[in-house]
Motif scaffolding. Structure first.
Motif, mmCIF file in Angstrom:
data_model
loop_
_atom_site.group_PDB
_atom_site.id
_atom_site.type_symbol
_atom_site.label_atom_id
_atom_site.label_comp_id
_atom_site.label_asym_id
_atom_site.label_seq_id
_atom_site.Cartn_x
_atom_site.Cartn_y
_atom_site.Cartn_z
ATOM 1 N N VAL A 1 7.398 13.882 4.828
ATOM 2 C CA VAL A 1 7.607 12.469 4.707
ATOM 3 C C VAL A 1 7.356 11.487 6.117
ATOM 4 O O VAL A 1 6.486 10.315 6.056
ATOM 5 C CB VAL A 1 9.041 12.266 4.289
ATOM 6 C CG1 VAL A 1 9.418 10.942 4.635
ATOM 7 C CG2 VAL A 1 9.535 12.774 2.945
ATOM 8 N N ARG A 2 7.318 12.234 7.330
ATOM 9 C CA ARG A 2 6.939 11.632 8.376
ATOM 10 C C ARG A 2 5.480 11.248 8.499
ATOM 11 O O ARG A 2 5.117 10.385 8.947
ATOM 12 C CB ARG A 2 7.300 12.571 9.720
ATOM 13 C CG ARG A 2 7.322 12.093 10.958
ATOM 14 C CD ARG A 2 7.849 13.131 12.141
ATOM 15 N NE ARG A 2 9.269 12.987 12.042
ATOM 16 C CZ ARG A 2 9.960 14.139 12.302
ATOM 17 N NH1 ARG A 2 9.296 15.180 12.604
ATOM 18 N NH2 ARG A 2 11.281 14.093 12.213
ATOM 19 N N GLU A 3 4.647 12.254 7.998
ATOM 20 C CA GLU A 3 3.209 12.113 8.093
ATOM 21 C C GLU A 3 2.899 10.828 7.106
ATOM 22 O O GLU A 3 2.203 9.954 7.457
ATOM 23 C CB GLU A 3 2.481 13.260 7.456
ATOM 24 C CG GLU A 3 1.159 13.268 7.612
ATOM 25 C CD GLU A 3 0.152 14.347 7.379
ATOM 26 O OE1 GLU A 3 -0.909 14.354 6.777
ATOM 27 O OE2 GLU A 3 0.860 15.422 7.745
ATOM 28 N N ALA A 4 3.527 10.723 5.813
ATOM 29 C CA ALA A 4 3.191 9.762 5.083
ATOM 30 C C ALA A 4 3.447 8.255 5.754
ATOM 31 O O ALA A 4 2.876 7.240 5.938
ATOM 32 C CB ALA A 4 3.864 9.758 3.887
ATOM 33 N N ILE A 5 4.690 8.350 6.437
ATOM 34 C CA ILE A 5 5.123 7.036 7.066
ATOM 35 C C ILE A 5 4.132 6.848 8.312
ATOM 36 O O ILE A 5 3.867 5.491 8.519
ATOM 37 C CB ILE A 5 6.621 6.942 7.496
ATOM 38 C CG1 ILE A 5 7.753 7.179 6.313
ATOM 39 C CG2 ILE A 5 7.325 5.917 8.540
ATOM 40 C CD1 ILE A 5 9.020 7.449 6.605
ATOM 41 N N ASP A 6 3.896 7.764 9.011
ATOM 42 C CA ASP A 6 2.906 7.429 10.164
ATOM 43 C C ASP A 6 1.511 7.194 9.702
ATOM 44 O O ASP A 6 0.842 6.132 10.596
ATOM 45 C CB ASP A 6 2.851 8.872 11.008
ATOM 46 C CG ASP A 6 3.963 9.147 11.801
ATOM 47 O OD1 ASP A 6 5.105 8.103 11.865
ATOM 48 O OD2 ASP A 6 4.007 10.496 12.151
ATOM 49 N N ARG B 1 0.902 -1.190 0.128
ATOM 50 C CA ARG B 1 0.003 -0.011 0.031
ATOM 51 C C ARG B 1 0.829 1.091 0.145
ATOM 52 O O ARG B 1 1.857 1.179 0.404
ATOM 53 C CB ARG B 1 -0.918 0.124 1.261
ATOM 54 C CG ARG B 1 -1.999 -1.096 1.203
ATOM 55 C CD ARG B 1 -2.732 -0.766 2.406
ATOM 56 N NE ARG B 1 -3.618 -2.043 2.568
ATOM 57 C CZ ARG B 1 -4.466 -2.248 3.481
ATOM 58 N NH1 ARG B 1 -4.766 -1.329 4.499
ATOM 59 N NH2 ARG B 1 -5.279 -3.496 3.691
ATOM 60 N N HIS B 2 0.187 2.319 -0.457
ATOM 61 C CA HIS B 2 0.990 3.717 -0.460
ATOM 62 C C HIS B 2 0.355 4.681 0.386
ATOM 63 O O HIS B 2 -1.101 4.523 0.115
ATOM 64 C CB HIS B 2 1.262 4.003 -1.890
ATOM 65 C CG HIS B 2 2.175 3.320 -2.749
ATOM 66 N ND1 HIS B 2 2.404 3.758 -4.040
ATOM 67 C CD2 HIS B 2 2.985 2.286 -2.440
ATOM 68 C CE1 HIS B 2 3.552 2.815 -4.569
ATOM 69 N NE2 HIS B 2 3.708 1.971 -3.450
ATOM 70 N N ALA C 1 4.403 13.613 -0.448
ATOM 71 C CA ALA C 1 5.390 12.437 -0.268
ATOM 72 C C ALA C 1 4.466 11.066 -0.207
ATOM 73 O O ALA C 1 3.206 11.097 0.346
ATOM 74 C CB ALA C 1 6.171 12.721 1.303
ATOM 75 N N VAL C 2 4.919 10.291 -0.904
ATOM 76 C CA VAL C 2 4.349 8.994 -0.907
ATOM 77 C C VAL C 2 5.388 7.905 -0.488
ATOM 78 O O VAL C 2 6.459 7.734 -0.536
ATOM 79 C CB VAL C 2 3.849 8.428 -2.234
ATOM 80 C CG1 VAL C 2 3.295 7.268 -2.299
ATOM 81 C CG2 VAL C 2 3.015 9.696 -2.807
ATOM 82 N N LEU D 1 10.117 5.449 1.401
ATOM 83 C CA LEU D 1 9.662 6.760 0.763
ATOM 84 C C LEU D 1 9.822 6.378 -0.691
ATOM 85 O O LEU D 1 10.794 5.836 -1.149
ATOM 86 C CB LEU D 1 10.707 7.891 0.908
ATOM 87 C CG LEU D 1 10.436 9.082 0.130
ATOM 88 C CD1 LEU D 1 8.864 9.545 0.658
ATOM 89 C CD2 LEU D 1 11.248 10.208 0.331
ATOM 90 N N VAL D 2 8.626 6.578 -1.480
ATOM 91 C CA VAL D 2 8.883 5.922 -3.052
ATOM 92 C C VAL D 2 8.586 7.256 -3.706
ATOM 93 O O VAL D 2 9.116 7.073 -5.005
ATOM 94 C CB VAL D 2 7.489 4.910 -3.173
ATOM 95 C CG1 VAL D 2 8.006 3.696 -2.317
ATOM 96 C CG2 VAL D 2 6.262 5.545 -2.925
ATOM 97 N N SER D 3 8.206 8.474 -3.408
ATOM 98 C CA SER D 3 8.209 9.691 -4.142
ATOM 99 C C SER D 3 7.893 10.801 -3.346
ATOM 100 O O SER D 3 7.357 10.703 -2.311
ATOM 101 C CB SER D 3 7.228 9.503 -5.251
ATOM 102 O OG SER D 3 5.935 9.608 -4.640
#
Length: 102
Positions: A73-78, A27-28, A40-41, A48-50
């Motif tokens: 980036v942090r929010e996407a990972i979270d 999933r992204h 950020a994705v 991180l992919v993009s």
């Protein structure tokens, strides 16, 4: 409950968790910063992919831009971690708590 039945249930749970983790990894999760000028994705594994940056931001202060990037980036990972914890939590029988490490 006999020991064989418990072992079988544990193995089934382990197989379901492994399948779910593979699904979550594919999933992204997207997050934005700076009013959508940075996107950020990341995958469910936290990779991180993009990263997209509006060129207008490149004229701004570099330190502020770096902060925006880290935030996105942090929010996407979270988001991926939160989704994983939620989904894996559904696998656990009531009263047993969460899976270690999630």
């Amino acid at each position: 409950m006999n020991m064989m039945k418990m072992m079988k249930q544990a193995q089934e749970l382990q197989a379901k968790a492994a399948k779910l983790q593979a699904d979550l990894a594919s999933r992204h999760y997207e997050a934005e910063a700076a009013g959508g000028q940075i996107k950020a994705v990341a995958t469910g594994e936290g990779h991180l992919v993009s990263l997209k940056i509006d060129p207008a931001l490149l004229k701004d202060d570099a330190e502020m831009l770096e902060d925006f990037i880290v935030t996105a980036v942090r929010e996407a990972i979270d988001k991926g971690k939160a989704d994983a914890a939620k989904e894996l939590g559904k696998l656990m029988p009531a009263g047993l708590g969460g899976l270690p490490g999630f």
